[in-house]
Scaffold this motif. Sequence first.
Motif, mmCIF file in Angstrom:
data_model
loop_
_atom_site.group_PDB
_atom_site.id
_atom_site.type_symbol
_atom_site.label_atom_id
_atom_site.label_comp_id
_atom_site.label_asym_id
_atom_site.label_seq_id
_atom_site.Cartn_x
_atom_site.Cartn_y
_atom_site.Cartn_z
ATOM 1 N N ARG B 48 9.101 -2.135 -9.078
ATOM 2 C CA ARG B 48 8.101 -1.592 -8.151
ATOM 3 C C ARG B 48 7.401 -0.340 -8.691
ATOM 4 O O ARG B 48 6.332 0.026 -8.201
ATOM 5 C CB ARG B 48 8.750 -1.295 -6.797
ATOM 6 N N ASN B 51 3.804 -1.191 -10.717
ATOM 7 C CA ASN B 51 2.467 -1.143 -10.105
ATOM 8 C C ASN B 51 2.387 0.024 -9.124
ATOM 9 O O ASN B 51 1.554 0.034 -8.227
ATOM 10 C CB ASN B 51 2.098 -2.473 -9.447
ATOM 11 N N LEU B 53 4.129 0.951 -6.625
ATOM 12 C CA LEU B 53 4.532 0.937 -5.219
ATOM 13 C C LEU B 53 5.600 2.004 -5.038
ATOM 14 O O LEU B 53 5.774 2.542 -3.953
ATOM 15 C CB LEU B 53 5.069 -0.436 -4.803
ATOM 16 N N ARG B 79 -4.016 -2.312 -10.452
ATOM 17 C CA ARG B 79 -3.245 -3.277 -9.655
ATOM 18 C C ARG B 79 -3.925 -4.647 -9.586
ATOM 19 O O ARG B 79 -3.259 -5.667 -9.426
ATOM 20 C CB ARG B 79 -3.050 -2.748 -8.238
ATOM 21 N N MET B 84 1.837 -9.416 -7.813
ATOM 22 C CA MET B 84 3.222 -9.182 -7.429
ATOM 23 C C MET B 84 3.640 -10.171 -6.350
ATOM 24 O O MET B 84 2.896 -10.459 -5.425
ATOM 25 C CB MET B 84 3.405 -7.758 -6.915
ATOM 26 N N PHE B 86 6.805 -10.943 -3.639
ATOM 27 C CA PHE B 86 7.884 -10.210 -2.977
ATOM 28 C C PHE B 86 8.981 -11.143 -2.489
ATOM 29 O O PHE B 86 8.745 -12.325 -2.222
ATOM 30 C CB PHE B 86 7.333 -9.439 -1.769
ATOM 31 N N ASN B 90 5.661 -11.618 2.385
ATOM 32 C CA ASN B 90 4.618 -10.716 2.895
ATOM 33 C C ASN B 90 3.245 -11.364 2.972
ATOM 34 O O ASN B 90 2.234 -10.755 2.668
ATOM 35 C CB ASN B 90 4.525 -9.440 2.044
ATOM 36 N N LEU B 91 3.215 -12.613 3.407
ATOM 37 C CA LEU B 91 1.919 -13.231 3.695
ATOM 38 C C LEU B 91 1.314 -12.530 4.904
ATOM 39 O O LEU B 91 2.030 -11.970 5.725
ATOM 40 C CB LEU B 91 2.090 -14.725 3.986
ATOM 41 N N PHE B 92 -0.028 -12.578 5.008
ATOM 42 C CA PHE B 92 -0.697 -11.940 6.146
ATOM 43 C C PHE B 92 -0.719 -12.933 7.308
ATOM 44 O O PHE B 92 -1.449 -13.926 7.260
ATOM 45 C CB PHE B 92 -2.120 -11.525 5.758
ATOM 46 N N ARG B 152 -1.718 -16.450 -3.977
ATOM 47 C CA ARG B 152 -2.481 -15.268 -3.555
ATOM 48 C C ARG B 152 -2.543 -14.232 -4.689
ATOM 49 O O ARG B 152 -3.601 -13.661 -4.965
ATOM 50 C CB ARG B 152 -1.832 -14.641 -2.320
ATOM 51 N N ALA B 153 -1.399 -14.019 -5.336
ATOM 52 C CA ALA B 153 -1.378 -13.050 -6.438
ATOM 53 C C ALA B 153 -2.254 -13.537 -7.596
ATOM 54 O O ALA B 153 -2.963 -12.753 -8.220
ATOM 55 C CB ALA B 153 0.058 -12.820 -6.892
#
Lengths: 484, 245
Positions: B48, B51, B53, B79, B84, B86, B90-92, B152-153
């Motif tokens: 982490r 990037n 975080l 970034r 990244m 997880f 952590n999808l929206f 998504r990444a």
Amino acid sequence: MHSKTWMKYFMLTIALMVGIITTGTDIAHASKEPHYVITTDTTYPPFELQDKNGKYVGIDIDILKEIAKREHFTYKLVPISFNSGAQAVLSGQFDAIMAGMAITPARKEVYDFGTPYYKTGVIAAISKNSNIKSLDDLRGKTVALKTGTGAAAYALSIQKQYGFKVTYFNDSNTMYNDVALGNTVATFEDEPVMKYAIQNGVKLKILTKPANSGYYGFGVKKGHNQALIKKFNAGFASIKEDGTYDKIVAKYIGAKESNFAGSAKVNNSIWGLLKQNKSQFLAGIGQTLMLTILGIILATIFGVAIGILAIIPNKFSHGFASTIIYIFRGLPLLVLAFFIYIGIPSLTGHKLSALFSGLITLMLNEGAYIAAFVAGGLKAVDNGQMEAARSLGLSYGKAMLKVVMPQGIKLMVPSFVNQFIITLKDTSILSAIGIIELTQTGTVIISRNSQGFRVWFLVALMYLIMITLLTFLAKWADKKFGGN
Amino acid sequence: MVAKVSVTDLHKSYGDNEVLKGINLAVEANEVVVMIGPSGSGKSTFLRTLNKLEEPTTGSIAIDGIDLTAKDTNLNKVRENIGMVFQHFNLFPHLTVLENITLAPIELGKLSKAEAQELGLKLLDRVGLADKATAKPTQLSGGQKQRVAIARALAMQPSIMLFDEPTSALDPEMVGEVLKVMRDLAEDGMTMIVVTHEMGFAKQVADRVVFFADGYIREEGTPEQVFNNPQDPRAQDFLNKVLNV
């Protein structure tokens, strides 16, 4: 896509608000005649009362109107509770007060008065069927006083001697009712006003001879508005000389209040009351709704901004937001309203309109509550959402706007609906700074017809109807836009 | 040639608790590095910091020669180039699968809406979820969610991918589908740094295995070296436990 429509609504609201505020404030008058803002009491018959059309009449009002005509000045009349009006003159909000204000040594320290215009004295009054025989019987009991009045000052000066307790009211009629109902045993009031009220059906009787006799005067802040005092004195001399003054007094003293305020018959039915006062109730509802809707819009803008500042990982912004929330959530709405309306102008010398002050009060107070649950709602969104958005390269602001806020707002919707209802109810407190919203409308109507039960019943009903409709509206909006 | 990722003497403390005690690591382009080690060894924290975080306490990190610890570095820009994934996806949840993928490229002006959607559908096809474009994340299984998260990444077309225990939150039967996507990605030449407990994946896909313990890198080498002939006693102990269950 949506942001543009949003922006349009936002601009429209701002434009609307600016419009209301500027019309609420006094715009420079076109005529060359000097213009003044003069306050009077909301209810102090026979000196000031509303007629059946909601227009102010009474000895004070008629005298003022006649003098203004003869002395060539214009004025805006602002009816507001006596105590608030008296303070607002000292803070510079108003130029003068014409509200049956007794000239006392204490007041002379801070006001300049025109020619004394009406003889008065303080009497004590008790319920019609009370067995109190003299002031001595008041020992240990509670008497009702009107805030900031000469009668109250007199009562306090003899309080030790007779050993009674006191409680305060902001308008005469509520105070009379309190005594008539037996909650308090007596009240102290100016003689002409008390006599007039009794003559018009208030169930009280006079206990004592007039004490502390003196005169009513037209007051300005000491050392200010001397030209206005001169005009008042010249005009008063003129109406006294040609008999106009006596005519005005005769018109009210001894006359039935129903001559001005409408017959008592209609007062016996709720429908009659509703019909007779339709335009006033509608105006009151309109004012309440306007305050509620503009208030909640301003409070939402303010609250969301502060709520976001509260969660930004920055010590300064966090501290700032927490302090704002702490202060404005901690202050009673009424204190905040008085502070803005009366406190700030006495410091800066700039007048603020009651409406403007009221909206700012709502914005700060309701906004602080909104900020608290906005911050809470945003914090409740899983931190992984922010991390995922940031890891994609989105800035903090974009991540907040596109990822965290849409999720947080859904959590906040119930709180928003709740706050909306609270704001509607809180607008009633703003009656204290002279905004004639629904509650104040009720007070004013009762001062005319003494129908406490029926009028408050109607007012309560109107609030419930408004709240029900607004709740439906909020739920519909939530379904349509919130996706809940 | 400059290393793709170059970390020098990296320290990270939370108050008095130092969790990274001087990490040095260089990762070459197209390399797949798998980081293993016991829980609390610092491997996730280390990932982490790559990037940012997590803010490193001292030390330096360079990605493609750009110093991440320098004050004037545009972190958002860096970034964009580091994908990244997880542990908890952590999808929206308020967006559809396709919107999850297209949000960043559109918002950051990398692609037009149409281009982003085209790319998004291509990526969904690549992770085997072409039919889920209009679904909401809540309608997906864990394995599907993680594959969407990978897509998504990838939509930002990064040159490095970080995986933070991508299969740890999955039911066992879904681990395979996610590892397969990762394996395909490795075969396409993506530079990958993966924190995982999947020793099979490490053995088959990693170019290099790095063993973390107590905030240090204790052992580092090819899978054969680390798994068959570990030198560090902590690594021997750890591998003995996880490989002989």
